[in-house]
Scaffold this motif. Sequence first.
Motif, short mmCIF file in Angstrom:
data_model
loop_
_atom_site.label_atom_id
_atom_site.label_comp_id
_atom_site.label_asym_id
_atom_site.label_seq_id
_atom_site.Cartn_x
_atom_site.Cartn_y
_atom_site.Cartn_z
N ASP A 233 0.89 -2.33 -13.13
CA ASP A 233 0.56 -2.90 -11.83
C ASP A 233 0.46 -1.69 -10.61
O ASP A 233 0.90 -1.00 -9.70
N VAL A 234 -0.89 -1.47 -10.78
CA VAL A 234 -1.53 -0.44 -9.84
C VAL A 234 -2.68 -1.01 -9.25
O VAL A 234 -3.47 -2.13 -9.91
N VAL A 235 -3.07 -0.67 -8.17
CA VAL A 235 -4.36 -1.12 -7.44
C VAL A 235 -5.32 -0.30 -7.82
O VAL A 235 -5.57 0.79 -7.54
N TRP A 236 -6.52 -1.00 -8.43
CA TRP A 236 -7.84 -0.24 -8.90
C TRP A 236 -8.90 -0.50 -8.06
O TRP A 236 -8.87 -1.14 -6.89
N PHE A 237 -9.84 0.25 -7.93
CA PHE A 237 -11.07 0.24 -7.22
C PHE A 237 -11.55 -1.06 -7.25
O PHE A 237 -11.77 -1.68 -8.27
N GLY A 238 -12.15 -1.69 -6.03
CA GLY A 238 -12.44 -3.09 -5.92
C GLY A 238 -11.12 -4.01 -5.85
O GLY A 238 -11.53 -5.26 -5.46
N GLU A 239 -9.96 -3.71 -6.01
CA GLU A 239 -8.81 -4.42 -5.64
C GLU A 239 -8.23 -4.39 -4.42
O GLU A 239 -8.22 -3.37 -3.98
N MET A 240 -7.84 -5.41 -3.96
CA MET A 240 -7.10 -5.44 -2.59
C MET A 240 -5.70 -4.56 -2.60
O MET A 240 -4.78 -4.92 -3.45
N PRO A 241 -5.70 -3.65 -1.78
CA PRO A 241 -4.22 -2.74 -1.75
C PRO A 241 -3.21 -3.77 -1.30
O PRO A 241 -3.49 -4.83 -0.66
N HIS A 242 -1.99 -3.52 -1.79
CA HIS A 242 -0.87 -4.21 -1.06
C HIS A 242 -0.63 -4.03 0.29
O HIS A 242 -0.67 -2.78 0.84
N GLY A 243 0.04 -4.91 0.94
CA GLY A 243 0.74 -4.75 1.92
C GLY A 243 -0.05 -4.51 3.41
O GLY A 243 0.15 -3.92 4.36
N MET A 244 -1.54 -4.97 3.34
CA MET A 244 -2.32 -4.49 4.42
C MET A 244 -2.11 -5.23 5.64
O MET A 244 -2.03 -4.26 6.55
N GLU A 245 -1.62 -6.31 5.58
CA GLU A 245 -1.14 -6.95 6.83
C GLU A 245 0.18 -6.08 7.57
O GLU A 245 -0.02 -5.89 8.66
N ARG A 246 0.86 -5.82 6.66
CA ARG A 246 2.01 -5.23 7.33
C ARG A 246 1.58 -3.85 7.77
O ARG A 246 2.00 -3.19 8.98
#
Length: 232
Positions: free
Chosen positions: A146-159
């Motif tokens: 459950d990690v964010v790879w390149f090209g994937e949307m990082p978690h919690g951006m709105e916050r």
Amino acid sequence: MPDPTIVILTGAGISAESGLGTFRDEGGLWARHRIEDVATPEGFGRDPDLVHRFYNARRAQAATARPNAAHRALARLQAALPGAVHIVTQNVDGLHEAAGAREVLHMHGRLDRALCGACAHRWPAPAEMHRSDPCPACGAAATRPDVVWFGEMPHGMERIWGLLESASLFVAIGTSGEVYPAAAFVEEARASGADTLELNLEPSSRISEFARARFGPATEVVPAWVEELLAG
Ligand code: BV8
């Protein structure tokens, strides 16, 4: 005077003195592995076993690492200023939490969590993960870290954007400022009128964006800064 909102972004440098490798320093992770092979969805599609081996090794290393004085200093700051200190980390280790930090926002995910590529179910990752592990929810053999790879949307951006908007102080600790969107947080914070501080071993590629900077190992520079802030 509104209550202070301190937003702290941490990177691999804060965990370096806990023995966890950084990415872009001499001999770092990206010197030994091609990003395209181990930190992109395409790489995982091409060779899931290689990617699981890469993350299994990092998970094993992270499991024996201990938080250092920098992680502990940030937890102390959070406890001293309840609700005012928000830690956003690019790191996938759990050292902030191990030091007592609360509500840490892991924008690039966490090594200790697994994700089902088929149904998006998340669960605590076992020490070793393999592509054939069935998802506990849907049974599919589509397990991934459950990690964010390149090209994937990082978690919690709105916050995160909301926190940067209301920040009175933005501090980047131990990050090279090479990876977006995290590398742009300092501009967002400045645009909202926040004071900005970089704490790093050496100037990051974004140093010119920061109003202030202090250089040295995180285990020295971060506790000194926290003590000063709390004494102020
Ligand atoms: C996305 C996975 C879009 C987990 C990682 C412009 C805008 C938006 C995106 C882009 C853009 N330009 C390019 C992009 C694409 C890309 C990107 O940024 N590429 C770069 C290389 C140019 N970004 C992305 O793909 C991101 N996703 O944009 O999605 C989108 C939009 C809509 C819908 C879908 C998608 C995703 C980025 C996340 C990638 N995943 N890791 C893992 O394996 O860990 S990134 C990887 O690098 C790590 O997560 C790490 O957090 C991150 C940053 O590295 P640092 O933490 O800074 O570490 P580094 O080694 O670089 O530096 C160490 C620092 O520590 C140094 O400064 C050093 O001086 C310091 N240090 C060392 N020792 C010490 C110390 N400091 C103090 N004390 C010490 N002792």
